[in-house]
Write a protein that holds these residues in place. Structure first.
Motif, PDB file in Angstrom:
ATOM      1  N   GLU A 147       0.830  -1.206   0.000  1.00  0.00           N
ATOM      2  CA  GLU A 147       0.000   0.000   0.000  1.00  0.00           C
ATOM      3  C   GLU A 147       0.865   1.257   0.000  1.00  0.00           C
ATOM      4  O   GLU A 147       0.604   2.217  -0.740  1.00  0.00           O
ATOM      5  N   THR A 148       1.917   1.254   0.802  1.00  0.00           N
ATOM      6  CA  THR A 148       2.802   2.416   0.877  1.00  0.00           C
ATOM      7  C   THR A 148       3.517   2.646  -0.449  1.00  0.00           C
ATOM      8  O   THR A 148       3.665   3.793  -0.895  1.00  0.00           O
ATOM      9  N   GLU A 149       3.949   1.563  -1.081  1.00  0.00           N
ATOM     10  CA  GLU A 149       4.654   1.706  -2.356  1.00  0.00           C
ATOM     11  C   GLU A 149       3.717   2.233  -3.443  1.00  0.00           C
ATOM     12  O   GLU A 149       4.130   3.036  -4.286  1.00  0.00           O
ATOM     13  N   ARG A 150       2.449   1.790  -3.421  1.00  0.00           N
ATOM     14  CA  ARG A 150       1.483   2.310  -4.403  1.00  0.00           C
ATOM     15  C   ARG A 150       1.271   3.808  -4.203  1.00  0.00           C
ATOM     16  O   ARG A 150       1.234   4.577  -5.170  1.00  0.00           O
ATOM     17  N   GLU A 151       1.131   4.216  -2.939  1.00  0.00           N
ATOM     18  CA  GLU A 151       0.935   5.640  -2.642  1.00  0.00           C
ATOM     19  C   GLU A 151       2.165   6.453  -3.043  1.00  0.00           C
ATOM     20  O   GLU A 151       2.039   7.573  -3.555  1.00  0.00           O
ATOM     21  N   ALA A 152       3.350   5.898  -2.797  1.00  0.00           N
ATOM     22  CA  ALA A 152       4.579   6.611  -3.137  1.00  0.00           C
ATOM     23  C   ALA A 152       4.713   6.792  -4.642  1.00  0.00           C
ATOM     24  O   ALA A 152       5.164   7.839  -5.120  1.00  0.00           O
ATOM     25  N   GLU A 153       4.308   5.791  -5.414  1.00  0.00           N
ATOM     26  CA  GLU A 153       4.417   5.888  -6.873  1.00  0.00           C
ATOM     27  C   GLU A 153       3.477   6.956  -7.408  1.00  0.00           C
ATOM     28  O   GLU A 153       3.811   7.656  -8.372  1.00  0.00           O
ATOM     29  N   VAL A 154       2.318   7.118  -6.769  1.00  0.00           N
ATOM     30  CA  VAL A 154       1.365   8.151  -7.208  1.00  0.00           C
ATOM     31  C   VAL A 154       1.915   9.539  -6.899  1.00  0.00           C
ATOM     32  O   VAL A 154       1.854  10.451  -7.733  1.00  0.00           O
ATOM     33  N   SER A 155       2.448   9.717  -5.699  1.00  0.00           N
ATOM     34  CA  SER A 155       2.938  11.038  -5.288  1.00  0.00           C
ATOM     35  C   SER A 155       4.298  11.361  -5.874  1.00  0.00           C
ATOM     36  O   SER A 155       4.627  12.529  -6.100  1.00  0.00           O
ATOM     37  N   THR A 156       5.111  10.340  -6.127  1.00  0.00           N
ATOM     38  CA  THR A 156       6.460  10.557  -6.661  1.00  0.00           C
ATOM     39  C   THR A 156       6.717   9.592  -7.809  1.00  0.00           C
ATOM     40  O   THR A 156       7.255   8.497  -7.611  1.00  0.00           O
ATOM     41  N   PRO A 157       6.320   9.946  -9.030  1.00  0.00           N
ATOM     42  CA  PRO A 157       6.544   9.065 -10.179  1.00  0.00           C
ATOM     43  C   PRO A 157       8.025   8.693 -10.304  1.00  0.00           C
ATOM     44  O   PRO A 157       8.905   9.527 -10.091  1.00  0.00           O
ATOM     45  N   GLY A 158       8.283   7.453 -10.618  1.00  0.00           N
ATOM     46  CA  GLY A 158       9.657   6.985 -10.714  1.00  0.00           C
ATOM     47  C   GLY A 158      10.089   6.176  -9.509  1.00  0.00           C
ATOM     48  O   GLY A 158      11.169   5.570  -9.513  1.00  0.00           O
TER      49      GLY A 158
END
Length: 269
Positions: free
Chosen positions: A191-202
């Motif tokens: 869940e954290t990794e999905r949220e991080a990808e949305v907020s910080t592409p790459g």
């Protein structure tokens, strides 16, 4: 965020989880602690991907984690718990055949998180299994076991139904506890990794680079041979104990606990 600051924040969540009697609050703190650990790993990966001029670039390390002394009962399920935590925190492991020592491969901050979580959850697992055994509900259950008998000079295998032994109930309880903890931490990490990808592409690409570096380090460093057999469950099963272990892990709280010492493939000794 430095490793020290990251661990301090996780420690605060651990203390809050340990001090609450509310199961839902405890579960929320558990998820928050795992998210923080994952977020720290994400931050490190992004820094590694975008900053070449870092003074001391973080690299993977190998660390020895002692599970227990040879001959001590229960080490297999203790090791299962550590491996479940490690799998959710980007740490790869080798383990000795007798389950006494784990060789952890990963970034130092990730291994620190694993040891902090393990020291808390191990105590909870042992206490919960002791409480379950005192209740004695497993005694009303039976299990099918294979018995070898000598008949006419031949060894004959027969399957018989026997009452569940206390050691069987304990192993099944703790094995289910470890599996559920691993699933909970893995869900929080994803869940954290999905949220991080949305907020910080790459982010996903940076994490992939980190994973590849760890894999390369593991291949160059590991001396393990063969497979660890400790993750194979005992032939004797207790459905009641496994259900109880799963329930206990769902309600487990995080917290530091000094009562017990903290502490894949099999490592030849």
């Amino acid at each position: 965020m430095s490793s020290e600051k990251m661990l301090s924040r996780i420690g605060g969540l651990l203390r809050k989880a340990e001090s609450t009697d509310n199961e839902h609050e405890a579960d929320a703190y558990l998820a928050a602690a795992q998210r923080l650990a994952t977020a720290a790993s994400v931050d490190l990966a992004m820094a590694r991907a975008h900053t070449e001029a870092r003074e001391r670039r973080a690299t993977p390390v190998q660390r020895l984690v002692t599970i227990g002394e040879a001959g001590r009962k229960g080490l297999r399920t203790y090791a299962q718990l550590f491996l479940a935590i490690a799998a959710a925190n980007d740490v790869q492991c080798d383990i000795t055949a007798n389950s006494t020592v784990v060789y952890a491969y990963g970034f130092a901050s990730d291994i620190d998180v694993c040891e902090a979580l393990y020291s808390s959850l191990l105590v909870q697992m042992v206490r919960a299994s002791d409480a379950y055994l005192r209740q004695g509900t497993y005694r009303s259950e039976t299990t099918v076991q294979t018995v070898i008998e000598e008949r006419g000079g031949r060894r004959v295998r027969t399957r018989v139904r026997k009452p569940v032994a206390a050691v069987t109930a304990r192993l099944n309880f703790q094995s289910a506890f470890a599996a559920r903890i691993g699933a909970r931490l893995s869900e929080a990490k994803q869940e954290t990794e999905r949220e991080a990808e949305v907020s910080t592409p790459g982010t996903a690409l940076a994490l992939r680079g980190k994973s590849l570096e760890l894999q390369d380090f593991y291949r160059r460093t590991s001396q393990a041979r063969g497979s660890w057999r400790g993750n194979r469950t005992n032939s004797a099963r207790s459905v009641d104990a496994r259900r109880a272990g799963d329930r206990a892990a769902r309600a487990a709280r995080l917290g530091t606990a000094p009562e017990l010492p903290a502490s894949p493939r099999r490592l030849e000794r």
